[in-house]
Write a protein that holds these residues in place. Structure first.
Motif, PDB file in Angstrom:
ATOM      1  N   ALA A   1       6.402  10.535   0.416  1.00  0.00           N
ATOM      2  CA  ALA A   1       7.161   9.418  -0.146  1.00  0.00           C
ATOM      3  C   ALA A   1       7.153   9.500  -1.669  1.00  0.00           C
ATOM      4  O   ALA A   1       6.082   9.597  -2.280  1.00  0.00           O
ATOM      5  CB  ALA A   1       6.565   8.102   0.323  1.00  0.00           C
ATOM      6  N   THR A   2       8.337   9.468  -2.264  1.00  0.00           N
ATOM      7  CA  THR A   2       8.463   9.770  -3.689  1.00  0.00           C
ATOM      8  C   THR A   2       9.265   8.708  -4.416  1.00  0.00           C
ATOM      9  O   THR A   2      10.381   8.361  -4.017  1.00  0.00           O
ATOM     10  CB  THR A   2       9.134  11.146  -3.881  1.00  0.00           C
ATOM     11  OG1 THR A   2       8.365  12.136  -3.202  1.00  0.00           O
ATOM     12  CG2 THR A   2       9.224  11.508  -5.347  1.00  0.00           C
ATOM     13  N   CYS A   3       8.677   8.176  -5.480  1.00  0.00           N
ATOM     14  CA  CYS A   3       9.342   7.183  -6.312  1.00  0.00           C
ATOM     15  C   CYS A   3      10.619   7.783  -6.907  1.00  0.00           C
ATOM     16  O   CYS A   3      10.663   8.955  -7.280  1.00  0.00           O
ATOM     17  CB  CYS A   3       8.399   6.750  -7.428  1.00  0.00           C
ATOM     18  SG  CYS A   3       9.016   5.394  -8.428  1.00  0.00           S
ATOM     19  N   GLY A   4      11.663   6.972  -6.979  1.00  0.00           N
ATOM     20  CA  GLY A   4      12.978   7.434  -7.410  1.00  0.00           C
ATOM     21  C   GLY A   4      13.928   7.499  -6.239  1.00  0.00           C
ATOM     22  O   GLY A   4      15.147   7.459  -6.419  1.00  0.00           O
ATOM     23  N   THR A   5      13.395   7.600  -5.038  1.00  0.00           N
ATOM     24  CA  THR A   5      14.210   7.493  -3.831  1.00  0.00           C
ATOM     25  C   THR A   5      14.530   6.018  -3.627  1.00  0.00           C
ATOM     26  O   THR A   5      13.624   5.180  -3.693  1.00  0.00           O
ATOM     27  CB  THR A   5      13.438   8.019  -2.606  1.00  0.00           C
ATOM     28  OG1 THR A   5      13.001   9.353  -2.868  1.00  0.00           O
ATOM     29  CG2 THR A   5      14.307   7.989  -1.364  1.00  0.00           C
ATOM     30  N   PRO A   6      15.787   5.645  -3.407  1.00  0.00           N
ATOM     31  CA  PRO A   6      16.126   4.232  -3.237  1.00  0.00           C
ATOM     32  C   PRO A   6      15.264   3.556  -2.176  1.00  0.00           C
ATOM     33  O   PRO A   6      15.113   4.063  -1.070  1.00  0.00           O
ATOM     34  CB  PRO A   6      17.597   4.282  -2.810  1.00  0.00           C
ATOM     35  CG  PRO A   6      18.117   5.541  -3.419  1.00  0.00           C
ATOM     36  CD  PRO A   6      16.980   6.518  -3.332  1.00  0.00           C
ATOM     37  N   GLY A   7      14.661   2.435  -2.554  1.00  0.00           N
ATOM     38  CA  GLY A   7      13.840   1.668  -1.627  1.00  0.00           C
ATOM     39  C   GLY A   7      12.357   1.973  -1.693  1.00  0.00           C
ATOM     40  O   GLY A   7      11.552   1.245  -1.097  1.00  0.00           O
ATOM     41  N   ILE A   8      11.966   3.033  -2.396  1.00  0.00           N
ATOM     42  CA  ILE A   8      10.550   3.410  -2.471  1.00  0.00           C
ATOM     43  C   ILE A   8       9.978   2.974  -3.817  1.00  0.00           C
ATOM     44  O   ILE A   8      10.488   3.337  -4.870  1.00  0.00           O
ATOM     45  CB  ILE A   8      10.364   4.922  -2.245  1.00  0.00           C
ATOM     46  CG1 ILE A   8      10.731   5.258  -0.797  1.00  0.00           C
ATOM     47  CG2 ILE A   8       8.937   5.352  -2.562  1.00  0.00           C
ATOM     48  CD1 ILE A   8      10.516   6.688  -0.398  1.00  0.00           C
ATOM     49  N   GLU A   9       8.897   2.201  -3.738  1.00  0.00           N
ATOM     50  CA  GLU A   9       8.310   1.608  -4.942  1.00  0.00           C
ATOM     51  C   GLU A   9       7.458   2.589  -5.725  1.00  0.00           C
ATOM     52  O   GLU A   9       7.496   2.614  -6.958  1.00  0.00           O
ATOM     53  CB  GLU A   9       7.444   0.397  -4.554  1.00  0.00           C
ATOM     54  CG  GLU A   9       8.185  -0.723  -3.838  1.00  0.00           C
ATOM     55  CD  GLU A   9       9.103  -1.505  -4.760  1.00  0.00           C
ATOM     56  OE1 GLU A   9       8.963  -1.411  -5.995  1.00  0.00           O
ATOM     57  OE2 GLU A   9       9.978  -2.226  -4.237  1.00  0.00           O
TER      58      GLU A   9
ATOM     59  N   SER B   1       5.258   6.654  -5.571  1.00  0.00           N
ATOM     60  CA  SER B   1       4.944   7.893  -4.871  1.00  0.00           C
ATOM     61  C   SER B   1       3.585   7.731  -4.197  1.00  0.00           C
ATOM     62  O   SER B   1       2.671   7.113  -4.737  1.00  0.00           O
ATOM     63  CB  SER B   1       4.899   9.069  -5.854  1.00  0.00           C
ATOM     64  OG  SER B   1       6.162   9.255  -6.470  1.00  0.00           O
ATOM     65  N   SER B   2       3.455   8.308  -3.001  1.00  0.00           N
ATOM     66  CA  SER B   2       2.204   8.121  -2.276  1.00  0.00           C
ATOM     67  C   SER B   2       1.911   9.347  -1.425  1.00  0.00           C
ATOM     68  O   SER B   2       2.727  10.245  -1.283  1.00  0.00           O
ATOM     69  CB  SER B   2       2.269   6.865  -1.401  1.00  0.00           C
ATOM     70  OG  SER B   2       3.286   6.973  -0.419  1.00  0.00           O
ATOM     71  N   GLY B   3       0.743   9.345  -0.850  1.00  0.00           N
ATOM     72  CA  GLY B   3       0.325  10.469  -0.030  1.00  0.00           C
ATOM     73  C   GLY B   3      -1.060  10.953  -0.370  1.00  0.00           C
ATOM     74  O   GLY B   3      -1.738  11.545   0.458  1.00  0.00           O
ATOM     75  N   ALA B   4      -1.510  10.682  -1.607  1.00  0.00           N
ATOM     76  CA  ALA B   4      -2.900  10.936  -1.939  1.00  0.00           C
ATOM     77  C   ALA B   4      -3.696   9.791  -1.323  1.00  0.00           C
ATOM     78  O   ALA B   4      -3.689   8.672  -1.829  1.00  0.00           O
ATOM     79  CB  ALA B   4      -3.092  11.001  -3.450  1.00  0.00           C
ATOM     80  N   LEU B   5      -4.362  10.059  -0.208  1.00  0.00           N
ATOM     81  CA  LEU B   5      -4.933   8.983   0.592  1.00  0.00           C
ATOM     82  C   LEU B   5      -6.003   8.209  -0.176  1.00  0.00           C
ATOM     83  O   LEU B   5      -6.769   8.762  -0.946  1.00  0.00           O
ATOM     84  CB  LEU B   5      -5.506   9.549   1.883  1.00  0.00           C
ATOM     85  CG  LEU B   5      -4.457  10.176   2.812  1.00  0.00           C
ATOM     86  CD1 LEU B   5      -5.112  10.714   4.073  1.00  0.00           C
ATOM     87  CD2 LEU B   5      -3.373   9.160   3.172  1.00  0.00           C
ATOM     88  N   GLY B   6      -6.000   6.911   0.060  1.00  0.00           N
ATOM     89  CA  GLY B   6      -6.917   6.024  -0.630  1.00  0.00           C
ATOM     90  C   GLY B   6      -6.344   5.400  -1.885  1.00  0.00           C
ATOM     91  O   GLY B   6      -6.991   4.566  -2.528  1.00  0.00           O
ATOM     92  N   HIS B   7      -5.108   5.765  -2.249  1.00  0.00           N
ATOM     93  CA  HIS B   7      -4.493   5.237  -3.467  1.00  0.00           C
ATOM     94  C   HIS B   7      -3.595   4.031  -3.210  1.00  0.00           C
ATOM     95  O   HIS B   7      -3.372   3.223  -4.103  1.00  0.00           O
ATOM     96  CB  HIS B   7      -3.655   6.321  -4.149  1.00  0.00           C
ATOM     97  CG  HIS B   7      -4.472   7.408  -4.775  1.00  0.00           C
ATOM     98  ND1 HIS B   7      -3.949   8.318  -5.666  1.00  0.00           N
ATOM     99  CD2 HIS B   7      -5.771   7.748  -4.644  1.00  0.00           C
ATOM    100  CE1 HIS B   7      -4.889   9.162  -6.053  1.00  0.00           C
ATOM    101  NE2 HIS B   7      -5.998   8.845  -5.431  1.00  0.00           N
ATOM    102  N   GLY B   8      -3.065   3.904  -1.992  1.00  0.00           N
ATOM    103  CA  GLY B   8      -2.062   2.878  -1.737  1.00  0.00           C
ATOM    104  C   GLY B   8      -2.572   1.465  -1.875  1.00  0.00           C
ATOM    105  O   GLY B   8      -1.929   0.620  -2.506  1.00  0.00           O
ATOM    106  N   LEU B   9      -3.733   1.167  -1.292  1.00  0.00           N
ATOM    107  CA  LEU B   9      -4.261  -0.191  -1.392  1.00  0.00           C
ATOM    108  C   LEU B   9      -4.644  -0.552  -2.820  1.00  0.00           C
ATOM    109  O   LEU B   9      -4.353  -1.682  -3.258  1.00  0.00           O
ATOM    110  CB  LEU B   9      -5.441  -0.382  -0.442  1.00  0.00           C
ATOM    111  CG  LEU B   9      -5.915  -1.834  -0.295  1.00  0.00           C
ATOM    112  CD1 LEU B   9      -4.807  -2.718   0.261  1.00  0.00           C
ATOM    113  CD2 LEU B   9      -7.154  -1.924   0.586  1.00  0.00           C
TER     114      LEU B   9
END
Length: 273
Positions: free
Chosen positions: A104-112, A114-122
């Motif tokens: 998931a990458t920022c700049g794609t419409p609807g995506i707030e 970039s993510s995927g490095a686990l433990g970073h989202g929360l």
């Protein structure tokens, strides 16, 4: 506009079909992780999130972070089905020059973010929730986590932070499919008693069947679960849900379906209403 129950069921099935095709074409990974979260994403985008593809940057929109960003195919699928970008973009997922990257990458419409490095989202979601609270904003922050990333210390640091700051505008949804990269969670690092851990960290917790549309809708409609507390929804799911030979099978964390496996998977998915 909120979708009817039957439409949300169809949306979940479309997420599975798109994700299977995308991962097959790209010869990429993480199909099992995409299939397990289909109902979660369908309910969020079909019923719960206050967000519109016509105004994807509206200040009062809800924010969603897919912390398990390796499941980007399903995320892109639901965004495309909801009109954030053309369905045709899905055809070139993870290929050279494509609009859609493998995570998931920022700049794609609807995506707030970039993510995927686990433990970073929360942690990111907690910061956004604190900012929203201080601004007295009405929007909510949703973070969809994998169970495996609950091995990460950063997840629990953010959990403590969120409870300390009474972030009732923050909702963590855990796709608890009980399989992570190298094995079952019970064997890698046992998370149980999982709900009690979140409660001990100061969160209000509800557990549901993560494939039951009604249970998901009912729980998410009651946010916050308790006043002045962040909410944690533990969604019990099945890795690889929807394809019989992939269900609860570690192989499909990384493997992509080709040949007869792909044909059989698509036949199963497309034959369901």
């Amino acid at each position: 506009m909120a979708r009817e129950h039957s439409e949300i069921l169809k949306l979940a099935q479309k997420i599975r079909i798109h994700a299977t095709r995308m991962i097959h074409t790209a010869k990429s990974s993480h199909l099992g992780s995409n299939l397990s979260m289909a109902e979660i994403m369908a309910v969020l985008y079909g019923k719960i999130l206050h967000i519109s593809p016509d105004e994807p940057s509206a200040p009062d929109r809800d924010r969603l972070i897919l912390s398990k960003g390796h499941a980007a195919a399903g995320y892109y699928a639901v965004l495309a089905e909801c009109g954030f970008f053309p369905i045709e973009w899905l055809d070139s997922f993870y290929l050279n020059g494509a609009h859609l990257a493998g995570h998931a990458t920022c700049g794609t419409p609807g995506i707030e973010v970039s993510s995927g490095a686990l433990g970073h989202g929360l942690p990111m979601a907690a910061g956004m929730a604190l900012a929203g609270k201080r601004d007295q904003a009405s929007h909510r922050i949703f973070a969809v986590l994998s169970d495996g990333e609950c091995d990460e210390g950063s997840t629990w640091e953010a959990a403590m932070f969120s409870a300390h700051h009474h972030l009732s505008n923050l909702i963590a949804i855990i796709d608890y499919n009980k399989i992570q990269a190298l094995g079952h969670t019970r064997d890698v690092i046992n998370l149980e008693p999982f709900a009690d851990k979140w409660k001990a960290f100061g969160w209000a917790v509800i557990e549901v069947d993560g494939h039951d549309i009604d249970e998901l809708e009912t729980a998410l409609a009651t946010i916050p679960f308790e006043p002045n507390r962040p909410s944690c929804l533990i969604a019990h799911t099945v890795k690889g849900k929807g394809v019989s030979f992939m269900e609860d099978n570690l192989l499909w964390h990384y493997r992509n379906p080709q040949g007869e496996e792909y044909e059989n998977a698509m036949q199963e998915l497309e034959s369901k209403p």
